[in-house]
Design an enzyme around this catalytic site. Structure first.
Site, PDB file in Angstrom:
ATOM      1  N   LYS A 116       0.842  -1.205   0.000  1.00 36.00           N
ATOM      2  CA  LYS A 116       0.000   0.000   0.000  1.00 36.00           C
ATOM      3  C   LYS A 116       0.874   1.252   0.000  1.00 36.00           C
ATOM      4  CE  LYS A 116      -4.384  -1.774   1.087  1.00 36.00           C
ATOM      5  NZ  LYS A 116      -5.124  -2.520   2.061  1.00 36.00           N
ATOM      6  N   LYS A 195      -4.949 -11.764 -13.871  1.00 36.24           N
ATOM      7  CA  LYS A 195      -5.777 -12.240 -12.754  1.00 36.24           C
ATOM      8  C   LYS A 195      -6.955 -11.268 -12.545  1.00 36.24           C
ATOM      9  CE  LYS A 195      -5.816 -12.799  -7.814  1.00 36.24           C
ATOM     10  NZ  LYS A 195      -5.784 -12.111  -6.642  1.00 36.24           N
ATOM     11  N   LYS A 198     -10.175  -6.437  -8.437  1.00 35.59           N
ATOM     12  CA  LYS A 198     -10.729  -5.084  -8.497  1.00 35.59           C
ATOM     13  C   LYS A 198      -9.630  -4.043  -8.709  1.00 35.59           C
ATOM     14  CE  LYS A 198     -11.292  -4.743  -3.468  1.00 35.59           C
ATOM     15  NZ  LYS A 198     -11.169  -6.169  -3.100  1.00 35.59           N
TER      16      LYS A 198
HETATM   17  P1  ADP Z   1      -9.372  -8.455  -5.365  1.00 34.05           P
HETATM   18  O1  ADP Z   1      -8.133  -9.049  -5.997  1.00 34.05           O
HETATM   19  O2  ADP Z   1     -10.445  -8.192  -6.357  1.00 34.05           O
HETATM   20  O3  ADP Z   1      -9.050  -7.253  -4.495  1.00 34.05           O
HETATM   21  P2  ADP Z   1      -9.617  -9.781  -2.856  1.00 34.05           P
HETATM   22  O4  ADP Z   1      -8.153  -9.668  -2.639  1.00 34.05           O
HETATM   23  O5  ADP Z   1     -10.554  -8.956  -2.038  1.00 34.05           O
HETATM   24  O6  ADP Z   1      -9.931  -9.571  -4.409  1.00 34.05           O
HETATM   25  O7  ADP Z   1      -9.990 -11.324  -2.729  1.00 34.05           O
HETATM   26  C1  ADP Z   1     -10.934 -11.902  -1.864  1.00 34.05           C
HETATM   27  C2  ADP Z   1     -10.813 -13.402  -2.013  1.00 34.05           C
HETATM   28  O8  ADP Z   1     -11.083 -13.819  -3.374  1.00 34.05           O
HETATM   29  C3  ADP Z   1      -9.415 -13.936  -1.698  1.00 34.05           C
HETATM   30  O9  ADP Z   1      -9.546 -15.125  -0.957  1.00 34.05           O
HETATM   31  C4  ADP Z   1      -8.785 -14.202  -3.043  1.00 34.05           C
HETATM   32  O10 ADP Z   1      -7.851 -15.257  -2.982  1.00 34.05           O
HETATM   33  C5  ADP Z   1      -9.985 -14.579  -3.908  1.00 34.05           C
HETATM   34  N1  ADP Z   1      -9.766 -14.127  -5.298  1.00 34.05           N
HETATM   35  C6  ADP Z   1      -9.754 -12.855  -5.729  1.00 34.05           C
HETATM   36  N2  ADP Z   1      -9.518 -12.783  -7.067  1.00 34.05           N
HETATM   37  C7  ADP Z   1      -9.365 -14.055  -7.498  1.00 34.05           C
HETATM   38  C8  ADP Z   1      -9.089 -14.653  -8.785  1.00 34.05           C
HETATM   39  N3  ADP Z   1      -8.950 -13.918  -9.875  1.00 34.05           N
HETATM   40  N4  ADP Z   1      -8.994 -16.004  -8.862  1.00 34.05           N
HETATM   41  C9  ADP Z   1      -9.155 -16.770  -7.729  1.00 34.05           C
HETATM   42  N5  ADP Z   1      -9.408 -16.260  -6.503  1.00 34.05           N
HETATM   43  C10 ADP Z   1      -9.511 -14.932  -6.360  1.00 34.05           C
END
Ligand code: ADP
Ligand code: TRP
Length: 329
Positions: A116, A195, A198
């Site tokens: 961050k 991947k 968000k």
């Molecule tokens: P983002 O990457 O959108 O910020 P988060 O980090 O909030 O998502 O992820 C919340 C959960 O969803 C975590 O357990 C993460 O491992 C899973 N996750 C997020 N994006 C993916 C993806 N593209 N493929 C598989 N799992 C994911």
């Protein structure tokens, strides 16, 4: 690692964005499966989200939306507790107590914090102390297992460190939890092939409108192979996503179409759109019903918080006594 059974499991979800297909296959689906064979506690991490959201309306709306999404996707409040983190405010008290045994160096090594900072986000104490609150979330319920994605591994290690440190100082007060890294089917790709996340603005929402979904799917980036030419199904984001929503025979048919040629990416996108739309159809219907009955959703969350708080109270009494906090009330 095998999935836990007959254990107390706990996990939190930050209400910082709209849940996407990557979140579903990478976390939500497994959370819902684990409720069948374990004693589950799941909460919407709204205190944590305050480190990034300062608009109260958005925080409230996002928090309720996560609860609605989980319930619509199959979370069963009869089997596990679903609640708002802030409905068990004792976690902030435990976080304070843990912070008194947490070395600065431990927090300074946090990848999430360093990332961050590297992204230019101005650090505040909440962001720095984030892992301490997360440790309190876990330790306050005597959790056995914490099912999370790989990205949370370090936070779990820090939780164990803090619990061990606390126990060293005050005796065996806190239960040392174990991590359970969720076995994602695969990393779900976003519309640009990276991947889905968000942070990359490449997500496909679970509960968007048909029109919005169509727009997203039609904007999946493809190469310029002409319609007539054969295409490689092993290098296609469309096929990778289709695998998540279609039956194996349908995936095999799409692969053959790719290899045969005369089948454009537009055709494949249409098939993906229909498969995804019908995959989430039952959940969408459940979600609409819940949206029209927000009182019921609030009651589910209230009951979940009562169950969680009951456990938290027991642990907090133990912790306060161990630390020598005099009780006169
Ligand atoms: P983002 O990457 O959108 O910020 P988060 O980090 O909030 O998502 O992820 C919340 C959960 O969803 C975590 O357990 C993460 O491992 C899973 N996750 C997020 N994006 C993916 C993806 N593209 N493929 C598989 N799992 C994911
Ligand atoms: N930090 C987690 C995330 O960003 C959310 C979270 C907060 C959490 N407290 C937790 C997860 C306790 C598991 C247990 O995804």
């Amino acid at each position: 690692m095998k999935a836990p059974k007959n254990k107390r499991i706990l996990s939190g979800v930050q209400p910082t964005g709209i849940l996407h297909v990557g979140n579903y296959f990478g976390a939500i689906r497994q959370h819902i499966e684990l409720q069948e064979t374990n004693e589950g506690y799941y909460f919407v991490a709204n205190y944590h989200a305050m480190t990034t959201i300062s608009d109260p309306r958005i925080l409230e709306e996002n928090s309720l939306r996560v609860a609605l999404d989980y319930l619509a996707l199959g979370f069963d409040p009869e089997k596990a507790a679903l609640f708002m983190q802030s409905d068990v405010p004792e976690v902030t008290e435990l976080a304070w107590m843990l912070s008194t045994v947490t070395p600065m160096g431990l927090l300074e090594r946090s990848h999430a914090y360093k990332d961050k900072l590297a992204r230019g986000i101005t650090a505040n104490h909440g962001l720095f102390a984030y892992p301490v609150l997360m440790a309190a979330d876990i330790l306050i319920y005597d959790s056995d297992y914490v099912p999370v994605g790989k990205d949370q591994k370090q936070h779990l290690e820090m939780t164990r460190d803090m619990a061990e440190k606390f126990n060293l100082v005050y005796g065996e007060v806190l239960k040392i939890p174990r991590e359970y890294i969720l076995p994602s089917v695969a990393v779900v790709p976003g519309i640009d092939g990276q991947k889905m996340s968000k942070s990359y603005d490449n997500t496909i929402e679970i509960f968007g409108s048909y029109k919005a979904l169509k727009k997203k799917i039609m904007s999946i980036i493809t190469d310029s192979t002409p319609l007539e030419a054969p295409k490689d199904p092993d290098k296609s984001v469309i096929v990778d996503l289709y695998k998540l929503f279609a039956a194996p025979a349908e995936v095999a048919a799409m692969r053959e179409n790719y290899l045969a040629g005369g089948y454009g990416y537009g055709h494949a996108k249409k098939a993906l759109l229909e498969a995804m739309w019908s995959y989430f159809e039952p959940h969408r219907q459940r979600r609409e019903a819940l949206e029209n009955n927000l009182d019921h959703v609030r009651e589910v969350l209230r009951q979940g918080a009562l169950r969680a708080r009951e456990k938290a109270t027991v642990v907090m009494e133990r912790v306060r006594d161990a630390a020598g906090l005099v009780r006169c009330r």
